[in-house]
Write an enzyme that holds these catalytic residues in place. Sequence first.
Site, PDB file in Angstrom:
ATOM      1  N   GLY A 242       0.823  -1.196   0.000  1.00  0.00           N
ATOM      2  CA  GLY A 242       0.000   0.000   0.000  1.00  0.00           C
ATOM      3  C   GLY A 242       0.857   1.245   0.000  1.00  0.00           C
ATOM      4  N   SER A 243       0.293   2.321   0.484  1.00  0.00           N
ATOM      5  CA  SER A 243       0.975   3.607   0.425  1.00  0.00           C
ATOM      6  C   SER A 243       2.119   3.682   1.430  1.00  0.00           C
ATOM      7  CB  SER A 243      -0.016   4.737   0.713  1.00  0.00           C
ATOM      8  OG  SER A 243      -0.374   4.756   2.084  1.00  0.00           O
ATOM      9  N   THR A 244       3.083   4.532   1.114  1.00  0.00           N
ATOM     10  CA  THR A 244       4.225   4.722   2.005  1.00  0.00           C
ATOM     11  C   THR A 244       3.786   5.282   3.351  1.00  0.00           C
ATOM     12  OG1 THR A 244       5.778   4.996   0.179  1.00  0.00           O
ATOM     13  CG2 THR A 244       6.391   5.999   2.276  1.00  0.00           C
ATOM     14  N   GLY A 247       2.362   2.526   5.367  1.00  0.00           N
ATOM     15  CA  GLY A 247       3.466   1.626   5.690  1.00  0.00           C
ATOM     16  C   GLY A 247       4.325   2.157   6.826  1.00  0.00           C
ATOM     17  N   GLU A 264       5.770  -3.500   0.782  1.00  0.00           N
ATOM     18  CA  GLU A 264       5.830  -3.124  -0.630  1.00  0.00           C
ATOM     19  C   GLU A 264       5.019  -1.845  -0.755  1.00  0.00           C
ATOM     20  OE1 GLU A 264       4.591  -2.380  -4.141  1.00  0.00           O
ATOM     21  OE2 GLU A 264       3.709  -4.378  -4.215  1.00  0.00           O
ATOM     22  N   CYS A 301       1.949   0.435  -8.717  1.00  0.00           N
ATOM     23  CA  CYS A 301       3.129   1.098  -8.155  1.00  0.00           C
ATOM     24  C   CYS A 301       4.370   0.942  -9.025  1.00  0.00           C
ATOM     25  CB  CYS A 301       3.405   0.557  -6.755  1.00  0.00           C
ATOM     26  SG  CYS A 301       3.555  -1.233  -6.702  1.00  0.00           S
TER      27      CYS A 301
END
Length: 497
Positions: A242-244, A247, A264, A301
Amino acid sequence: MTDTGTGEITERLYIGGEWVEPDGGHYAVINPATEETVGYAPEASRAQVYAAAEAAREAFATWSRTKPEERAAILDRAADLMARDAGANTLLARAETGATTATARGMQVAVGSARFRRYARGALEPVEQALPPQINEAGPMGKAGVFGAVAVRRPVGVVTCITSYNNPWANPAGKIAPALAMGNTVVVKPAPQDPLSVFAMTRALAEAGVPAGVVNVVTGSAPAVGEAAVDSPAVDMVSFTGSTAVGQAIGEVCGRQLKRQLMELGGKGAALVFDDVDDDGLAAAVTGIGTTFSFYSGQICTAPTRVLAQRGIYERLLAKLTGYLGHLTVGDPAAPGTVVGPVISAAHRDRVESYVELGRKEGARVVAGGERPAGPGLDRGFYVAPTLLADCTNDMRVVREEIFGPVVVVVPFDDEEEGVALANDSDYGLIDYVWSGNVARAFRVAARLRAGGVGINTVGRNMEAPFGGFKKSGVGRDVGSYALHAYSELQAVVWPG
């Protein structure tokens, strides 16, 4: 699963081998192309998420000791069942994601099934690595002797798998299958936008003979469900796609509790196109970059969204990309000729459109797109016109931030040094790309790119190669045998010879 009589699905949680009514009722899953309800997903409570983790913890004691051949047989049967129901699974994936039929069938459902097949074989891969014997002299640690050793991969324990909305078959399969192959048990928390496919996958696993508690599925539209799946004391590892930003929040919890993690995260793939490409090379670059527009509306991504074009080829590349856009049909993903379907939600459409407007304000030139698409059937659904932004600079937010939609930005550069510097001037480092007619240059540049993967004259992938990112694009590697390593711990076993 129940059917309301209108074709809409109402799902329940799957905990400890039982289908359980959710404490929080249900929420609607919306078709991004029609804005109609596909079905209803359960809203789990924190207590139910914890119960799922405890069920996985209890099942781990037995599952981790099953023979690899038994785990392989179950994963293989699950792959067969997913393939058996590929038609229905494709329709469901298309309905809840907005992916075109070809993408839902070939890149979602088929890849999901193939990953279970791959890790059925993976369960049989050797887990021991012999180490050279060591001669030890007598001392405080004991008598002199020759000591043998092996390094053995053991399962981590209970793994929480939190998946993204852009591929509800391949992404969960890429976590669940290798985790189970290694003897772990799982708590699966799908993305709230399209969880129904994961329940279909779960039914295949149950029919294939996965023991109770080995696979548990909890869903919810609120962040609290994912938070509980991360902070449960029964969870040993979190695997997240998912999104940074999310994360980072998960990583903070894992850090405090010393949980293993596989992340990831976001990407802003740089595609360096050098002016030594010939006509065929330029065509390949355009086709590769064009996947950002055409493959799942840029919601991927790994897309080459940030094009760095050497000035000698800059205008030709823009012209070719503009021509490519002219052949892309935006519309109903169920229609045979559709290439670009909707993005996942109204909120995400608004987000992507806001980035296009921001690009305008920052000084980018809108070469194509930039307006909401119009036409038959496009008066409803969450459609975004594929958009090409030129004359960008590396300090623009549209160049630096992940848009996650069908938007490509193009930045010119003069020479190899500048191109490499621009590519590396990013918070992200997932997959970069190099197009060059000079193979030596392409490999030289690849070696300098701070990215987990580099495609040379291709956007294709080798599905045995390690996958993951540098910098804020993630932590760890999976895919192929690397996924088996990711879902295992190394244990050293030593004995006297």
